[in-house]
Design a protein around this motif. Structure first.
Motif, PDB file in Angstrom:
ATOM      1  N   GLU A 185     -10.616  -0.582   2.630  1.00 47.50           N
ATOM      2  CA  GLU A 185     -11.463   0.012   3.551  1.00 47.50           C
ATOM      3  C   GLU A 185     -11.188   1.443   3.701  1.00 47.50           C
ATOM      4  OE1 GLU A 185     -10.537  -2.418   6.864  1.00 47.50           O
ATOM      5  OE2 GLU A 185     -11.769  -3.805   6.294  1.00 47.50           O
ATOM      6  N   ARG A 186      -9.833   2.068   3.399  1.00 49.38           N
ATOM      7  CA  ARG A 186      -9.676   3.521   3.659  1.00 49.38           C
ATOM      8  C   ARG A 186      -9.765   4.232   2.193  1.00 49.38           C
ATOM      9  NH1 ARG A 186      -3.779   3.307   7.051  1.00 49.38           N
ATOM     10  NH2 ARG A 186      -4.454   2.338   8.959  1.00 49.38           N
ATOM     11  N   ARG A 187     -10.056   3.634   1.251  1.00 55.62           N
ATOM     12  CA  ARG A 187     -10.490   4.091  -0.007  1.00 55.62           C
ATOM     13  C   ARG A 187      -9.272   4.421  -0.632  1.00 55.62           C
ATOM     14  NH1 ARG A 187     -16.661   6.784   0.956  1.00 55.62           N
ATOM     15  NH2 ARG A 187     -17.599   4.915   1.601  1.00 55.62           N
ATOM     16  N   GLU A 188      -8.293   4.221  -0.500  1.00 53.77           N
ATOM     17  CA  GLU A 188      -6.885   4.482  -1.063  1.00 53.77           C
ATOM     18  C   GLU A 188      -6.941   4.515  -2.444  1.00 53.77           C
ATOM     19  OE1 GLU A 188      -3.749   4.402   2.767  1.00 53.77           O
ATOM     20  OE2 GLU A 188      -3.815   2.554   1.447  1.00 53.77           O
ATOM     21  N   ASN A 189      -6.352   5.255  -2.989  1.00 52.88           N
ATOM     22  CA  ASN A 189      -6.165   5.046  -4.575  1.00 52.88           C
ATOM     23  C   ASN A 189      -4.812   4.576  -5.055  1.00 52.88           C
ATOM     24  OD1 ASN A 189      -6.175   5.660  -7.478  1.00 52.88           O
ATOM     25  ND2 ASN A 189      -5.746   7.846  -7.238  1.00 52.88           N
ATOM     26  N   ILE A 190      -4.774   3.290  -5.307  1.00 50.02           N
ATOM     27  CA  ILE A 190      -3.615   2.510  -5.604  1.00 50.02           C
ATOM     28  C   ILE A 190      -3.506   2.609  -7.361  1.00 50.02           C
ATOM     29  CG2 ILE A 190      -2.200   0.383  -5.397  1.00 50.02           C
ATOM     30  CD1 ILE A 190      -3.018   1.905  -2.732  1.00 50.02           C
ATOM     31  N   GLU A 191      -2.378   3.431  -7.712  1.00 58.16           N
ATOM     32  CA  GLU A 191      -2.268   3.605  -9.056  1.00 58.16           C
ATOM     33  C   GLU A 191      -1.634   2.214  -9.578  1.00 58.16           C
ATOM     34  OE1 GLU A 191      -3.321   5.539 -11.318  1.00 58.16           O
ATOM     35  OE2 GLU A 191      -4.234   6.968  -9.810  1.00 58.16           O
ATOM     36  N   ALA A 192      -0.788   1.563  -8.797  1.00 58.52           N
ATOM     37  CA  ALA A 192       0.227   0.458  -9.496  1.00 58.52           C
ATOM     38  C   ALA A 192       0.769  -0.353  -8.281  1.00 58.52           C
ATOM     39  CB  ALA A 192       1.344   0.909 -10.290  1.00 58.52           C
ATOM     40  N   VAL A 193       0.766  -1.494  -8.610  1.00 57.59           N
ATOM     41  CA  VAL A 193       1.306  -2.528  -7.557  1.00 57.59           C
ATOM     42  C   VAL A 193       2.168  -3.518  -8.323  1.00 57.59           C
ATOM     43  CG1 VAL A 193       1.185  -4.533  -5.901  1.00 57.59           C
ATOM     44  CG2 VAL A 193      -0.918  -2.628  -5.968  1.00 57.59           C
ATOM     45  N   LEU A 194       3.510  -3.416  -7.982  1.00 58.42           N
ATOM     46  CA  LEU A 194       4.767  -4.343  -8.479  1.00 58.42           C
ATOM     47  C   LEU A 194       4.714  -5.318  -7.518  1.00 58.42           C
ATOM     48  CD1 LEU A 194       6.983  -2.223 -10.472  1.00 58.42           C
ATOM     49  CD2 LEU A 194       5.176  -3.171 -11.539  1.00 58.42           C
ATOM     50  N   SER A 195       4.892  -6.562  -7.867  1.00 54.25           N
ATOM     51  CA  SER A 195       4.942  -7.712  -6.707  1.00 54.25           C
ATOM     52  C   SER A 195       6.417  -8.510  -7.194  1.00 54.25           C
ATOM     53  CB  SER A 195       3.892  -8.679  -6.781  1.00 54.25           C
ATOM     54  OG  SER A 195       4.156  -9.692  -5.842  1.00 54.25           O
ATOM     55  N   LEU A 196       7.529  -8.407  -6.542  1.00 57.82           N
ATOM     56  CA  LEU A 196       8.649  -8.984  -6.888  1.00 57.82           C
ATOM     57  C   LEU A 196       8.674 -10.425  -6.413  1.00 57.82           C
ATOM     58  CD1 LEU A 196      11.100  -5.941  -6.031  1.00 57.82           C
ATOM     59  CD2 LEU A 196       9.768  -6.369  -7.930  1.00 57.82           C
ATOM     60  N   GLU A 197       8.635 -11.287  -7.289  1.00 57.57           N
ATOM     61  CA  GLU A 197       8.190 -12.707  -7.105  1.00 57.57           C
ATOM     62  C   GLU A 197       9.276 -13.639  -7.547  1.00 57.57           C
ATOM     63  OE1 GLU A 197       7.635 -15.790  -5.409  1.00 57.57           O
ATOM     64  OE2 GLU A 197       6.152 -14.622  -4.686  1.00 57.57           O
ATOM     65  N   THR A 198      10.352 -14.281  -6.968  1.00 65.50           N
ATOM     66  CA  THR A 198      11.114 -15.395  -7.600  1.00 65.50           C
ATOM     67  C   THR A 198      11.792 -14.917  -8.737  1.00 65.50           C
ATOM     68  OG1 THR A 198       9.656 -17.007  -6.504  1.00 65.50           O
ATOM     69  CG2 THR A 198      11.283 -17.692  -7.941  1.00 65.50           C
ATOM     70  N   ILE A 199      12.821 -13.750  -8.489  1.00 63.28           N
ATOM     71  CA  ILE A 199      13.337 -13.118  -9.659  1.00 63.28           C
ATOM     72  C   ILE A 199      14.999 -13.424  -9.641  1.00 63.28           C
ATOM     73  CG2 ILE A 199      12.018 -11.253  -9.152  1.00 63.28           C
ATOM     74  CD1 ILE A 199      14.131  -9.713  -8.058  1.00 63.28           C
ATOM     75  N   GLY A 200      15.447 -14.586  -9.211  1.00 61.58           N
ATOM     76  CA  GLY A 200      16.795 -14.856  -9.322  1.00 61.58           C
ATOM     77  C   GLY A 200      17.613 -16.099 -10.159  1.00 61.58           C
ATOM     78  N   TYR A 201      16.834 -16.644 -10.893  1.00 59.68           N
ATOM     79  CA  TYR A 201      17.149 -17.743 -11.872  1.00 59.68           C
ATOM     80  C   TYR A 201      16.983 -17.669 -13.086  1.00 59.68           C
ATOM     81  CZ  TYR A 201      18.421 -22.482 -13.060  1.00 59.68           C
ATOM     82  OH  TYR A 201      18.778 -23.604 -13.835  1.00 59.68           O
TER      83      TYR A 201
END
Length: 329
Positions: A185-201
């Protein structure tokens, strides 16, 4: 989950029809190097954070609303003295106020270009959520501390999301959907998203790693690696992230760009950003395809490998540094 009912030839044929990609290049193999003093310290910090979330605070969701709010307060308290611009994006679900927490460092020369690193801090019903997703939350807290005094070219946002787990998963009440919609809605320029999901096993046992059909034909069956997963549209970002991680980290890694509706591919907050047209990558130990305690009451802090987590987080710090400071910017 097992694909053992299918032959390798069956899987290879299915790979061709599904445009499944295993990114080229060899990752680290062999004996892990000795940990640095900084990694030893990080390992201890990650353990303490996971124990705080999964043991002291415990199950974190709308059925345990006090614990959900307690986790948000703990995150904010952990970072309140780090100098960030801090925001709570609050919204209601079933009459209860839920919060996404945003910590931001505004970019210097490319402030309109935004890199988001996110993790959800809630846990599924009847689960203390040590790995899912205490591990990702703990990692993001430590990363936030490390980037607190940085002066990035691009704007860096550290986003702690609420309500990733069912029954809010992939609904309008999912925290990352609420946030990604606002970005659009804000027309933001998101260049990259890193989603840290269940990283411990992690496991060095042959056969410890499984996959949705038909990926078992081309990926390793030992669950000792960190995975980078994107949809087809996020392929260039997946490649960039994997290349950066392999350049800086001596740790096994795998990456792929797959159809976003394929089993497991969209099972975290990057899905919400894909929904609004932004590139995103899930960083994961592959959760139910490796972790025997996924979404169970036995997902407790003692199951995690904090030393390997520390190695992964150290590598991710370098990846993020390159994303927020592009050459030529």
């Amino acid at each position: 989950m097992s694909d053992s009912a299918f032959s390798d030839e069956d899987q290879k044929n299915q790979l061709g029809r599904s445009a499944v990609i295993r990114l080229a290049g060899e990752g680290f193999q062999g004996v892990l190097p000795e940990m640095s003093p900084a990694e030893v310290e990080l390992s201890s910090s990650l353990r303490k954070s996971v124990e705080k979330l999964a043991t002291e605070i415990g199950e974190r969701n709308l059925r345990r609303y006090g614990s959900l709010k307690g986790a948000a307060d703990w995150i904010e308290g952990s970072l309140k003295d780090c100098g960030y611009e801090i925001e709570r994006q609050s919204y209601e679900v079933d009459g209860q106020v839920c919060d996404n927490l945003i910590f931001e460092r505004v970019g210097s020369t490319l402030s309109k270009e935004i890199v988001i690193v996110t993790a959800h801090y809630d846990s599924v019903f009847r689960c203390p959520g040590a790995n899912d997703n205490g591990s990702g939350t703990a990692a993001l807290v430590d990363l936030a501390k490390r980037f607190a005094k940085c002066e990035p070219k691009r704007t860096l946002r550290l986003l702690f999301c609420v309500n990733e787990e069912p029954p809010m998963f992939q609904t309008d009440s999912m925290g990352s959907v609420v946030y990604a919609r606002r970005c659009k809605e804000r027309r933001e320029n998101i260049e990259a998203v890193l989603s840290l999901e269940t990283i411990g096993y992690y496991s060095d046992e042959e056969g410890s790693q499984q996959y949705p059909f038909p990926l078992g034909a081309v990926f390793p069956r030992t669950g000792n690696f960190i995975g980078f997963v994107g949809n087809i549209e996020s392929g260039p970002l997946v490649h960039r992230v994997l290349s950066s991680f392999r350049k800086h980290a001596q740790f096994p890694s795998e990456a792929t760009s797959l159809p976003g509706d394929m089993e497991g591919v969209g099972w975290s907050d990057q899905w919400a950003f894909w929904k609004f047209g932004y590139p995103g990558v899930m960083v994961t130990d592959t959760a139910p395809f490796r972790y025997p305690h996924y979404h169970k009451a036995t997902d407790t802090p003692d199951k995690l490998d904090y030393d390997r987590m520390a190695r992964v987080v150290t590598g991710l710090e370098k990846v993020i540094t390159e994303l927020i400071n592009p050459s030529g910017g």
